[in-house]
Design a protein around this motif. Structure first.
Motif, PDB file in Angstrom:
ATOM      1  N   LEU A   1       0.834  -1.216   0.000  1.00 40.03           N
ATOM      2  CA  LEU A   1       0.000   0.000   0.000  1.00 40.03           C
ATOM      3  C   LEU A   1       0.868   1.265   0.000  1.00 40.03           C
ATOM      4  O   LEU A   1       0.503   2.272  -0.625  1.00 40.03           O
ATOM      5  CB  LEU A   1      -0.926  -0.003   1.229  1.00 40.03           C
ATOM      6  N   THR A   2       1.999   1.211   0.704  1.00 36.59           N
ATOM      7  CA  THR A   2       2.907   2.368   0.703  1.00 36.59           C
ATOM      8  C   THR A   2       3.430   2.636  -0.703  1.00 36.59           C
ATOM      9  O   THR A   2       3.467   3.784  -1.169  1.00 36.59           O
ATOM     10  CB  THR A   2       4.090   2.114   1.654  1.00 36.59           C
ATOM     11  N   THR A   3       3.822   1.548  -1.398  1.00 33.62           N
ATOM     12  CA  THR A   3       4.308   1.704  -2.773  1.00 33.62           C
ATOM     13  C   THR A   3       3.210   2.265  -3.670  1.00 33.62           C
ATOM     14  O   THR A   3       3.444   3.179  -4.472  1.00 33.62           O
ATOM     15  CB  THR A   3       4.777   0.345  -3.321  1.00 33.62           C
ATOM     16  N   ILE A   4       1.999   1.723  -3.513  1.00 37.50           N
ATOM     17  CA  ILE A   4       0.871   2.214  -4.326  1.00 37.50           C
ATOM     18  C   ILE A   4       0.586   3.682  -4.002  1.00 37.50           C
ATOM     19  O   ILE A   4       0.322   4.502  -4.898  1.00 37.50           O
ATOM     20  CB  ILE A   4      -0.381   1.340  -4.083  1.00 37.50           C
TER      21      ILE A   4
ATOM     22  N   THR B   1       0.576   9.278  -5.633  1.00 40.07           N
ATOM     23  CA  THR B   1       0.911  10.693  -5.414  1.00 40.07           C
ATOM     24  C   THR B   1       1.729  11.250  -6.575  1.00 40.07           C
ATOM     25  O   THR B   1       1.472  12.363  -7.070  1.00 40.07           O
ATOM     26  CB  THR B   1       1.709  10.851  -4.104  1.00 40.07           C
ATOM     27  N   LEU B   2       2.724  10.462  -6.997  1.00 38.99           N
ATOM     28  CA  LEU B   2       3.558  10.913  -8.114  1.00 38.99           C
ATOM     29  C   LEU B   2       2.725  11.114  -9.374  1.00 38.99           C
ATOM     30  O   LEU B   2       2.853  12.137 -10.063  1.00 38.99           O
ATOM     31  CB  LEU B   2       4.650   9.874  -8.388  1.00 38.99           C
ATOM     32  N   LEU B   3       1.862  10.135  -9.653  1.00 40.82           N
ATOM     33  CA  LEU B   3       1.058  10.223 -10.884  1.00 40.82           C
ATOM     34  C   LEU B   3       0.062  11.375 -10.822  1.00 40.82           C
ATOM     35  O   LEU B   3      -0.103  12.116 -11.792  1.00 40.82           O
ATOM     36  CB  LEU B   3       0.318   8.895 -11.100  1.00 40.82           C
ATOM     37  N   ARG B   4      -0.586  11.540  -9.667  1.00 41.59           N
ATOM     38  CA  ARG B   4      -1.606  12.593  -9.555  1.00 41.59           C
ATOM     39  C   ARG B   4      -1.001  13.972  -9.785  1.00 41.59           C
ATOM     40  O   ARG B   4      -1.503  14.767 -10.584  1.00 41.59           O
ATOM     41  CB  ARG B   4      -2.256  12.527  -8.167  1.00 41.59           C
ATOM     42  N   GLU B   5       0.110  14.257  -9.093  1.00 43.11           N
ATOM     43  CA  GLU B   5       0.732  15.580  -9.244  1.00 43.11           C
ATOM     44  C   GLU B   5       1.374  15.736 -10.616  1.00 43.11           C
ATOM     45  O   GLU B   5       1.388  16.840 -11.173  1.00 43.11           O
ATOM     46  CB  GLU B   5       1.793  15.771  -8.148  1.00 43.11           C
ATOM     47  N   SER B   6       1.893  14.634 -11.168  1.00 40.52           N
ATOM     48  CA  SER B   6       2.502  14.717 -12.501  1.00 40.52           C
ATOM     49  C   SER B   6       1.449  15.004 -13.552  1.00 40.52           C
ATOM     50  O   SER B   6       1.683  15.791 -14.475  1.00 40.52           O
ATOM     51  CB  SER B   6       3.220  13.406 -12.834  1.00 40.52           C
ATOM     52  N   ILE B   7       0.286  14.369 -13.420  1.00 40.19           N
ATOM     53  CA  ILE B   7      -0.800  14.619 -14.388  1.00 40.19           C
ATOM     54  C   ILE B   7      -1.235  16.082 -14.328  1.00 40.19           C
ATOM     55  O   ILE B   7      -1.481  16.719 -15.360  1.00 40.19           O
ATOM     56  CB  ILE B   7      -1.977  13.658 -14.115  1.00 40.19           C
ATOM     57  N   LEU B   8      -1.299  16.640 -13.109  1.00 47.59           N
ATOM     58  CA  LEU B   8      -1.627  18.068 -12.977  1.00 47.59           C
ATOM     59  C   LEU B   8      -0.600  18.933 -13.705  1.00 47.59           C
ATOM     60  O   LEU B   8      -0.936  19.920 -14.361  1.00 47.59           O
ATOM     61  CB  LEU B   8      -1.669  18.462 -11.489  1.00 47.59           C
TER      62      LEU B   8
END
Length: 313
Positions: A46-49, A54-61
């Motif tokens: 779950l930590t890895t996910i 987090t990385l994907l969400r902010e990167s998509i923004l």
């Protein structure tokens, strides 16, 4: 006599009761431990996910504001003036990694060959722990070593070199990853069966020939895997490059110049001056996902090489 007999019967009953209690406790532990271990594994997953999410969400923004092609193919990295071409940071990261590997691979493998094939048991027990101490030194110490000792030394050889440069940072990153290559490679070489060495020696091969033509090829999968892991470590190194390489995002492969790496920018960008959810703030995560892709590819490559060249004895 009747009283003694009753005490003995009670004692036997107590013993049976205690044994039952111990058995029940043992059964309870047997049921609880797998659940606890499963929870630990689930927390790790779950930590890895969560990190990836987090990385994907902010990167998509970030990529809703800056086109993907401008980010990966742009050659001007100046986030405070709205220029987000990440190529200079990638070039700086690859330059540092290349210098580090040129230093660490020959020295690390040479150390591994000596420890595995030439060193006495006593010498091995002394040298290997000392070598591994290098891995425990904080990277910030390596950074200041590069800045205050290695850079001035190199400036005597290259007068035009700047105090912040890629060469000193790369050299020290290479020194830092030597223990990883040496230790893992030595473990791989030590796992080669003695019968192969004895067979080669029996056919008249010298000790050096046994090392280079028998042990080294037999342990190739472990050696290559150690190198790939060391490359991943060099790519993700932060403090040394932040302190010694400078903060100049140059698209150059000249090691005497100041450069900036992916990790160094993340440190620079993650300061209190960066506004939350600004484009610069989101760019930190875009750089982070790029770094994540690099290290993920290296880990996949490491696993492939380990399986491809694995020898079963």
């Amino acid at each position: 006599m009747a009283s003694n007999q009753m005490n003995k019967e009670l004692s036997v009953q107590d013993m049976i009761k205690k044994n039952k209690q111990k058995k029940n406790l043992g059964n309870a532990i047997e049921k609880i431990v797998p659940i606890f271990l499963l929870l630990c594994a689930v927390v790790s997953v779950l930590t890895t996910i969560g990190i990836l999410f987090t990385l994907l969400r902010e990167s998509i923004l970030f990529f809703t504001k800056v086109p993907l092609t401008d980010f990966y193919f742009g050659t001007n990295w100046s986030p405070w003036t709205e220029h987000f071409g990440v190529a200079p940071l990638i070039a700086g990261t690859l330059l540092i990694t290349a210098i580090a590997i040129c230093v660490a691979v020959p020295i690390g493998i040479a150390c591994a060959i000596y420890l595995s094939e030439y060193a006495s048991e006593r010498a091995r027990k002394i040298i290997k722990p000392i070598l591994e101490i290098l891995a425990g030194i904080p990277t910030v110490v390596y950074g200041f070593f590069a800045l205050t000792f290695v850079s001035p030394l190199l400036m005597n050889i290259f007068p035009d070199m700047r105090i912040f440069n890629a060469m000193s940072a790369g050299l020290v990153v290479g020194i830092m990853i030597i223990p990883m290559i040496a230790s893992l490679s030595e473990d791989a070489m030590s796992a080669v069966p003695k019968s192969l060495r004895e067979g080669a020696l029996g056919l008249g091969a010298t000790r050096f020939e046994v090392s280079m033509k028998v042990v080294l090829p037999a342990a190739l999968s472990g050696i290559i895997a150690s190198i790939v892991l060391a490359v991943s470590r060099a790519i993700g190194e932060t403090m040394i490059v932040t302190i010694a390489a400078g903060a100049t995002p140059n698209l150059t492969f000249n090691p005497t110049e100041s450069i900036q790496t992916l990790t160094a920018f993340i440190v620079q960008g993650a300061t209190g001056d960066t506004s939350y959810h600004s484009t610069i703030y989101n760019s930190i995560y875009a750089v982070g996902i790029t770094l994540f892709i690099f290290t993920l590819l290296m880990n996949i490559l490491s696993q492939y090489i380990s399986r491809r060249f694995k020898e079963d004895y």
